[in-house]
Design a protein around this motif. Sequence first.
Motif, PDB file in Angstrom:
ATOM      1  N   ALA A  34       1.038  -1.202   0.029  1.00 55.77           N
ATOM      2  CA  ALA A  34      -0.064   0.055   0.016  1.00 55.77           C
ATOM      3  C   ALA A  34       0.932   0.950  -0.060  1.00 55.77           C
ATOM      4  CB  ALA A  34      -0.884   0.107   1.060  1.00 55.77           C
ATOM      5  N   PRO A  35       1.401   1.519  -1.014  1.00 59.72           N
ATOM      6  CA  PRO A  35       2.099   2.879  -1.001  1.00 59.72           C
ATOM      7  C   PRO A  35       1.301   3.968  -1.106  1.00 59.72           C
ATOM      8  CG  PRO A  35       1.813   1.978  -3.508  1.00 59.72           C
ATOM      9  CD  PRO A  35       1.332   1.063  -2.617  1.00 59.72           C
ATOM     10  N   GLN A  36       2.133   4.997  -0.461  1.00 61.45           N
ATOM     11  CA  GLN A  36       1.313   6.053  -0.066  1.00 61.45           C
ATOM     12  C   GLN A  36       1.145   7.046  -1.387  1.00 61.45           C
ATOM     13  OE1 GLN A  36      -0.216   7.203   2.697  1.00 61.45           O
ATOM     14  NE2 GLN A  36       0.238   5.056   3.408  1.00 61.45           N
ATOM     15  N   LEU A  37       0.314   7.331  -1.944  1.00 65.52           N
ATOM     16  CA  LEU A  37      -0.157   8.107  -3.159  1.00 65.52           C
ATOM     17  C   LEU A  37      -0.989   9.136  -3.058  1.00 65.52           C
ATOM     18  CD1 LEU A  37      -0.894   4.945  -5.651  1.00 65.52           C
ATOM     19  CD2 LEU A  37       1.250   6.239  -5.293  1.00 65.52           C
ATOM     20  N   PRO A  38      -0.650  10.375  -3.463  1.00 65.13           N
ATOM     21  CA  PRO A  38      -1.398  11.513  -3.302  1.00 65.13           C
ATOM     22  C   PRO A  38      -2.800  11.469  -3.774  1.00 65.13           C
ATOM     23  CG  PRO A  38       0.268  12.214  -4.983  1.00 65.13           C
ATOM     24  CD  PRO A  38       0.666  10.590  -4.300  1.00 65.13           C
ATOM     25  N   ASN A  39      -3.899  11.844  -3.299  1.00 67.01           N
ATOM     26  CA  ASN A  39      -5.063  11.841  -3.846  1.00 67.01           C
ATOM     27  C   ASN A  39      -5.902  13.110  -3.837  1.00 67.01           C
ATOM     28  OD1 ASN A  39      -7.537  10.915  -5.211  1.00 67.01           O
ATOM     29  ND2 ASN A  39      -8.275   9.804  -3.510  1.00 67.01           N
ATOM     30  N   PRO A  40      -5.596  14.054  -4.597  1.00 65.33           N
ATOM     31  CA  PRO A  40      -6.123  15.398  -4.369  1.00 65.33           C
ATOM     32  C   PRO A  40      -7.527  15.586  -4.756  1.00 65.33           C
ATOM     33  CG  PRO A  40      -4.883  15.425  -6.422  1.00 65.33           C
ATOM     34  CD  PRO A  40      -4.700  14.049  -5.741  1.00 65.33           C
ATOM     35  N   HIS A  41      -8.271  14.795  -5.397  1.00 63.84           N
ATOM     36  CA  HIS A  41      -9.366  14.662  -5.882  1.00 63.84           C
ATOM     37  C   HIS A  41     -10.450  14.183  -5.092  1.00 63.84           C
ATOM     38  CE1 HIS A  41      -7.759  16.258  -9.402  1.00 63.84           C
ATOM     39  NE2 HIS A  41      -7.180  15.400  -9.898  1.00 63.84           N
ATOM     40  N   GLU A  42     -11.726  14.639  -4.861  1.00 64.23           N
ATOM     41  CA  GLU A  42     -12.767  14.121  -4.142  1.00 64.23           C
ATOM     42  C   GLU A  42     -13.326  12.929  -4.677  1.00 64.23           C
ATOM     43  OE1 GLU A  42     -17.188  15.689  -2.820  1.00 64.23           O
ATOM     44  OE2 GLU A  42     -16.299  16.534  -4.425  1.00 64.23           O
ATOM     45  N   ASP A  43     -13.679  11.954  -4.146  1.00 63.16           N
ATOM     46  CA  ASP A  43     -14.010  10.562  -4.670  1.00 63.16           C
ATOM     47  C   ASP A  43     -15.539  10.653  -4.754  1.00 63.16           C
ATOM     48  OD1 ASP A  43     -14.616   7.971  -5.355  1.00 63.16           O
ATOM     49  OD2 ASP A  43     -12.766   7.461  -4.504  1.00 63.16           O
ATOM     50  N   VAL A  44     -16.160  10.734  -5.832  1.00 63.23           N
ATOM     51  CA  VAL A  44     -17.580  10.627  -5.864  1.00 63.23           C
ATOM     52  C   VAL A  44     -18.244   9.288  -6.181  1.00 63.23           C
ATOM     53  CG1 VAL A  44     -17.534  13.269  -6.513  1.00 63.23           C
ATOM     54  CG2 VAL A  44     -17.479  11.555  -8.232  1.00 63.23           C
ATOM     55  N   ARG A  45     -17.372   8.583  -6.494  1.00 61.87           N
ATOM     56  CA  ARG A  45     -17.929   7.217  -6.515  1.00 61.87           C
ATOM     57  C   ARG A  45     -18.752   6.519  -5.429  1.00 61.87           C
ATOM     58  NH1 ARG A  45     -13.016   3.408  -7.547  1.00 61.87           N
ATOM     59  NH2 ARG A  45     -12.342   4.674  -5.795  1.00 61.87           N
ATOM     60  N   ALA A  46     -19.917   5.726  -5.886  1.00 59.59           N
ATOM     61  CA  ALA A  46     -20.514   5.004  -4.967  1.00 59.59           C
ATOM     62  C   ALA A  46     -20.663   3.444  -5.632  1.00 59.59           C
ATOM     63  CB  ALA A  46     -22.014   5.514  -4.796  1.00 59.59           C
ATOM     64  N   TYR A  47     -20.817   2.496  -5.122  1.00 59.03           N
ATOM     65  CA  TYR A  47     -21.100   1.278  -5.596  1.00 59.03           C
ATOM     66  C   TYR A  47     -22.364   0.471  -5.084  1.00 59.03           C
ATOM     67  CZ  TYR A  47     -15.966   0.885  -6.995  1.00 59.03           C
ATOM     68  OH  TYR A  47     -15.022   1.004  -7.762  1.00 59.03           O
ATOM     69  N   ALA A  48     -22.938  -0.336  -5.855  1.00 58.95           N
ATOM     70  CA  ALA A  48     -24.058  -1.201  -5.594  1.00 58.95           C
ATOM     71  C   ALA A  48     -23.723  -2.290  -4.931  1.00 58.95           C
ATOM     72  CB  ALA A  48     -25.040  -1.088  -6.723  1.00 58.95           C
ATOM     73  N   LEU A  49     -23.810  -2.663  -3.909  1.00 59.83           N
ATOM     74  CA  LEU A  49     -23.435  -4.054  -3.319  1.00 59.83           C
ATOM     75  C   LEU A  49     -24.786  -4.914  -2.879  1.00 59.83           C
ATOM     76  CD1 LEU A  49     -20.401  -2.894  -0.898  1.00 59.83           C
ATOM     77  CD2 LEU A  49     -20.317  -3.867  -3.328  1.00 59.83           C
ATOM     78  N   ALA A  72     -25.162  -2.708 -14.876  1.00 59.63           N
ATOM     79  CA  ALA A  72     -25.890  -3.777 -14.016  1.00 59.63           C
ATOM     80  C   ALA A  72     -25.124  -3.480 -12.485  1.00 59.63           C
ATOM     81  CB  ALA A  72     -25.361  -5.038 -14.384  1.00 59.63           C
ATOM     82  N   GLY A  73     -24.282  -2.651 -12.305  1.00 60.53           N
ATOM     83  CA  GLY A  73     -23.758  -2.443 -10.838  1.00 60.53           C
ATOM     84  C   GLY A  73     -23.127  -3.415 -10.243  1.00 60.53           C
ATOM     85  N   GLN A  74     -22.465  -4.316 -11.177  1.00 56.12           N
ATOM     86  CA  GLN A  74     -21.760  -5.784 -10.602  1.00 56.12           C
ATOM     87  C   GLN A  74     -20.445  -5.745 -10.226  1.00 56.12           C
ATOM     88  OE1 GLN A  74     -23.713  -8.231  -9.114  1.00 56.12           O
ATOM     89  NE2 GLN A  74     -25.399  -6.786  -9.335  1.00 56.12           N
ATOM     90  N   GLY A  75     -19.823  -4.724 -10.944  1.00 57.99           N
ATOM     91  CA  GLY A  75     -18.142  -4.836 -10.984  1.00 57.99           C
ATOM     92  C   GLY A  75     -17.533  -5.111  -9.613  1.00 57.99           C
ATOM     93  N   LEU A  76     -17.870  -4.437  -8.516  1.00 58.73           N
ATOM     94  CA  LEU A  76     -17.342  -4.708  -7.377  1.00 58.73           C
ATOM     95  C   LEU A  76     -17.761  -6.015  -6.553  1.00 58.73           C
ATOM     96  CD1 LEU A  76     -15.359  -3.964  -4.962  1.00 58.73           C
ATOM     97  CD2 LEU A  76     -16.909  -2.417  -4.081  1.00 58.73           C
ATOM     98  N   ASN A  77     -19.216  -6.339  -6.759  1.00 54.57           N
ATOM     99  CA  ASN A  77     -19.585  -7.715  -6.304  1.00 54.57           C
ATOM    100  C   ASN A  77     -18.771  -8.861  -7.001  1.00 54.57           C
ATOM    101  OD1 ASN A  77     -21.861  -6.771  -4.634  1.00 54.57           O
ATOM    102  ND2 ASN A  77     -22.757  -6.017  -6.658  1.00 54.57           N
TER     103      ASN A  77
END
Length: 372
Positions: free
Chosen positions: A34-49, A278-283
Amino acid sequence: MSLPPEVCIRGAGIVGRTLALLLARERVRVALVAPQLPNPHEDVRAYALNAASRTLLEELRAWPDAQHATQVREMQVNGDGGGRVQFSAPSQKVDALAWIVDVPALERQLSDAVRFQPRIDIVAEPVAAALTVVCEGKVSTTRDALGVRYEVTRYPQHAIAARLEAEQPHGEIARQWFDDRGEVLALLPVGGPGSRSLALVWSVDQLRAPALLALSADDFAMAVREASQDALGALTLTSERAAWPLQRAIADRWSGTMADGKAWALAGDAAHTVHPLAGQGLNLGLADAAELASVLKGREYWRGVGDARLLRRYERARRTDVLSMSLATDALQQLFAHRTEPLPALRNWGMRGFDRTRFVKQWIARQAMGLP
């Protein structure tokens, strides 16, 4: 961790952290890169689980609270010519069809759980282990270095994600619209019961995406309102917009042996991606983690975690499900991408007919929920 790790997981996203927790629960020593990577952007994603993913994360004590995991009590899918399919939790005899989960909240829960698990070492660089699991996402340098062919089919579409506030409460309903250009707009309920907050996932033509992203906040919200047929009244954009190209892909191999004789396996987007309609990617990715952990847990006592036969069992178990979902989502996307008559009329007629088929509809819904 005094002893060397048995498994090194490259990639500390949702799938990688979940796998690390599952393995550590079975007393497997894990190094999580888990390297420390800068993430300056707001994460607007949501997943259907689905229910299977929720059960898995609850067992790991990594499920977010109700404000960040909003239940879907009803799902409305609208065609481009009057076709409509509707699913409801009561008709399926469940509390919820799915849960819309904020990505940052889920990542925080998993990060906290990992931090308090003594069998997981967080490292900045890969370390030697009997098994390396690649969870780096669809753009994986490790997968490429292993010589795995990642067979990609690119869609002429980009996904746009954002957060909006609606004039009316979302009512715990997930709404989706297919239009005659093959574009798909989804407004997903977030913020818990009674909220008016929505997560947008809009699959649009790649040539139209830049123009939509360049719109002012008010004009963009109006474009979403028009595409969603004014279902929730006036909309207000409340976040930055994110966009990325869409594809479906699958690796030709999910496991093998490295030059030093150690074993490797792929999981999550490093192994496969599907269209988000279909919202199944993370599932699918979480199911990979669960299956690999189960295979390693159930191994014969004389087999190590890097045993090739074990890893082939994992690949066989997951490849069929992934291919089925990939083909199903691709078929839906292709169905709505064609504009020549009589196909538009036929697909909307088919949607209306499907909506009346009780048993087939119930079977499809339970498959999507991850239930038998």
